[in-house]
Design a protein around this motif. Structure first.
Motif, mmCIF file in Angstrom:
data_model
loop_
_atom_site.group_PDB
_atom_site.id
_atom_site.type_symbol
_atom_site.label_atom_id
_atom_site.label_comp_id
_atom_site.label_asym_id
_atom_site.label_seq_id
_atom_site.Cartn_x
_atom_site.Cartn_y
_atom_site.Cartn_z
ATOM 1 N N ALA A 91 0.865 -1.184 0.000
ATOM 2 C CA ALA A 91 0.000 0.000 0.000
ATOM 3 C C ALA A 91 0.898 1.229 0.000
ATOM 4 N N THR A 92 0.421 2.313 -0.588
ATOM 5 C CA THR A 92 1.201 3.552 -0.650
ATOM 6 C C THR A 92 0.342 4.733 -0.215
ATOM 7 N N ASN A 93 1.057 5.787 0.239
ATOM 8 C CA ASN A 93 0.393 7.041 0.623
ATOM 9 C C ASN A 93 -0.696 6.830 1.673
ATOM 10 N N VAL A 94 -0.377 6.046 2.680
ATOM 11 C CA VAL A 94 -1.336 5.741 3.747
ATOM 12 C C VAL A 94 -1.150 6.742 4.885
ATOM 13 N N ARG A 95 -2.248 7.320 5.327
ATOM 14 C CA ARG A 95 -2.197 8.235 6.468
ATOM 15 C C ARG A 95 -1.832 7.469 7.744
ATOM 16 N N GLN A 96 -1.155 8.145 8.674
ATOM 17 C CA GLN A 96 -0.722 7.484 9.901
ATOM 18 C C GLN A 96 -1.894 6.855 10.637
ATOM 19 N N GLU A 97 -3.016 7.581 10.723
ATOM 20 C CA GLU A 97 -4.156 7.063 11.460
ATOM 21 C C GLU A 97 -4.858 5.915 10.748
ATOM 22 N N ALA A 98 -4.431 5.621 9.520
ATOM 23 C CA ALA A 98 -5.044 4.527 8.771
ATOM 24 C C ALA A 98 -4.119 3.321 8.626
ATOM 25 N N LEU A 99 -2.963 3.344 9.276
ATOM 26 C CA LEU A 99 -2.010 2.248 9.121
ATOM 27 C C LEU A 99 -2.602 0.908 9.538
ATOM 28 N N LEU A 100 -3.462 0.932 10.546
ATOM 29 C CA LEU A 100 -3.996 -0.317 11.089
ATOM 30 C C LEU A 100 -5.464 -0.516 10.737
ATOM 31 N N LEU A 101 -5.839 -0.055 9.567
ATOM 32 C CA LEU A 101 -7.209 -0.256 9.103
ATOM 33 C C LEU A 101 -7.327 -1.389 8.094
ATOM 34 N N ALA A 102 -6.263 -2.140 7.877
ATOM 35 C CA ALA A 102 -6.336 -3.288 6.980
ATOM 36 C C ALA A 102 -7.289 -4.328 7.563
ATOM 37 N N ASP A 103 -7.831 -5.176 6.698
ATOM 38 C CA ASP A 103 -8.818 -6.149 7.169
ATOM 39 C C ASP A 103 -8.216 -7.504 7.511
ATOM 40 N N ASP A 104 -6.901 -7.627 7.515
ATOM 41 C CA ASP A 104 -6.275 -8.924 7.769
ATOM 42 C C ASP A 104 -5.154 -8.827 8.803
ATOM 43 N N LEU A 105 -5.310 -7.953 9.799
ATOM 44 C CA LEU A 105 -4.202 -7.691 10.726
ATOM 45 C C LEU A 105 -3.874 -8.880 11.624
ATOM 46 N N LEU A 106 -4.800 -9.806 11.811
ATOM 47 C CA LEU A 106 -4.494 -10.960 12.651
ATOM 48 C C LEU A 106 -3.324 -11.764 12.088
ATOM 49 N N GLN A 107 -3.063 -11.627 10.785
ATOM 50 C CA GLN A 107 -1.958 -12.348 10.171
ATOM 51 C C GLN A 107 -0.598 -11.727 10.491
ATOM 52 N N PHE A 108 -0.588 -10.535 11.093
ATOM 53 C CA PHE A 108 0.657 -9.822 11.355
ATOM 54 C C PHE A 108 0.860 -9.658 12.865
#
Length: 332
Positions: A86-103
């Protein structure tokens, strides 16, 4: 299994490019490598970060004929994949992905340094989905074959020391079950989440789903899930970034173990209830979040917590008023 990480590198426009590291969370090993790779401009040369990312045993299992077990494959030789996810992601949106359990870890490259944050999963309803959809066999690690092909044959033909399929009254008094469920429920759900796409892609029937294998120092675990959809929420608002301390590996272990025990404790209470209402589940989510925030009060990185939840955590840390987080949880 691999221990995935996200690397977020701040760009000149103050936004971030995100990169994927397949095994960068293991022992927090990537932190030093990222710091050593910084150039004079404080940027990382991702192309130069090369190395093997898939264990040899995993390759043997994957290539063994007619294996009923699924493992990761496809080593690219890049410790961090050089093409951003992903590119040009705002800081407050870094953890808005829908698959964070994998990380498991977020590495942030900014201001000429790299900081690491453990992505702490706060969702507490972890026992009931296991009870309803998962069958796990537990094998003692003593005497396990060292060759991957022999290990597969061993677990296919051998007798497990325990099969964990339900959680009737008294299950917490079984030390082995309590330890396995407490220590490895996140890994189980993480692996299953990663497998959901395979169900769809391969058109596998639920009753023919391949078993998954988790090898630990004490046990070899194999499990099968009868659902081809995710069983638990895996992203915001259930992922909390917690800054790792000066001894990052020790710090990560402490955070991981404490969060696992919180989820186990709250989840066991939900499992014991005759009926779990929506309000009861929301209260359990708030209880779990508050306990984890209390455990790591100053290390919770609310700058990366999206939406009003980050502000509410900051307010709670100042006021110690549980109602602040309980109220926002009900609104969310």
């Amino acid at each position: 299994m691999s221990h995935r990480a996200i690397v977020a590198e701040r760009q000149p426009n103050e936004r971030f490019n995100l990169y994927h590291s397949r095994n960068g969370a293991e022992d927090i090993q990537l932190l030093d490598e990222l710091r050593e790779s910084l150039n004079v401009h404080g940027r990382v040369d991702f192309e130069a970060l090369t190395g093997e990312t898939i264990p040899e045993a995993a390759k043997q299992i994957e290539h063994a004929s007619e294996s009923r077990y699924r493992v990761e494959s496809g080593d690219t030789g890049n410790i961090v994949e050089p093409r951003p996810i992903a590119t040009n992601v705002r800081q407050e949106a870094l953890l808005l992905a829908d698959d964070l359990l994998q990380f498991e870890v977020l590495y942030v490259v900014a201001d000429g340094d790299v900081n690491a944050y453990w992505l702490t999963w706060t969702y507490p309803d972890v026992i009931r989905p296991w009870r309803d959809h998962v069958e796990m066999d537990v094998y003692d690690a003593d005497g396990l074959p060292t060759r991957a092909a022999d290990l597969m044959e061993y677990v296919e033909d051998g007798d497990p020391v325990r099969t964990i399929t339900d959680f009737q009254q008294g299950w917490l008094s079984d030390d082995l079950v309590r330890t396995v469920v407490g220590d490895y429920h996140r890994w189980l759900y993480e692996l299953h989440t990663m497998a959901v796409d395979e169900f769809d892609k391969d058109e596998v029937d639920d009753d023919e789903a391949p078993r998954r294998l988790i090898q630990t120092p004490e046990h070899c675990l194999t499990f099968r899930v009868d659902e081809n959809t995710t069983l638990v929420p895996q992203s915001h608002p259930f992922v909390l970034p917690i800054r790792l301390g000066s001894s990052p590996m020790t710090s990560s272990e402490r955070i991981r173990e404490a969060a696992a025990q919180t989820r186990l404790s709250v989840g066991a209470g939900l499992n014991a209830a005759e009926r779990v209402s929506e309000d009861a589940l929301r209260q359990a989510c708030a209880d779990s979040l508050i306990e984890i925030v209390d455990q790591h009060r100053d290390q919770v990185a609310t700058d990366f917590v999206p939406g009003a939840l980050g502000d509410a955590i900051d307010e709670y840390r100042q006021s110690r008023d549980r109602q602040v987080l309980e109220d926002i949880w009900r609104r969310d």
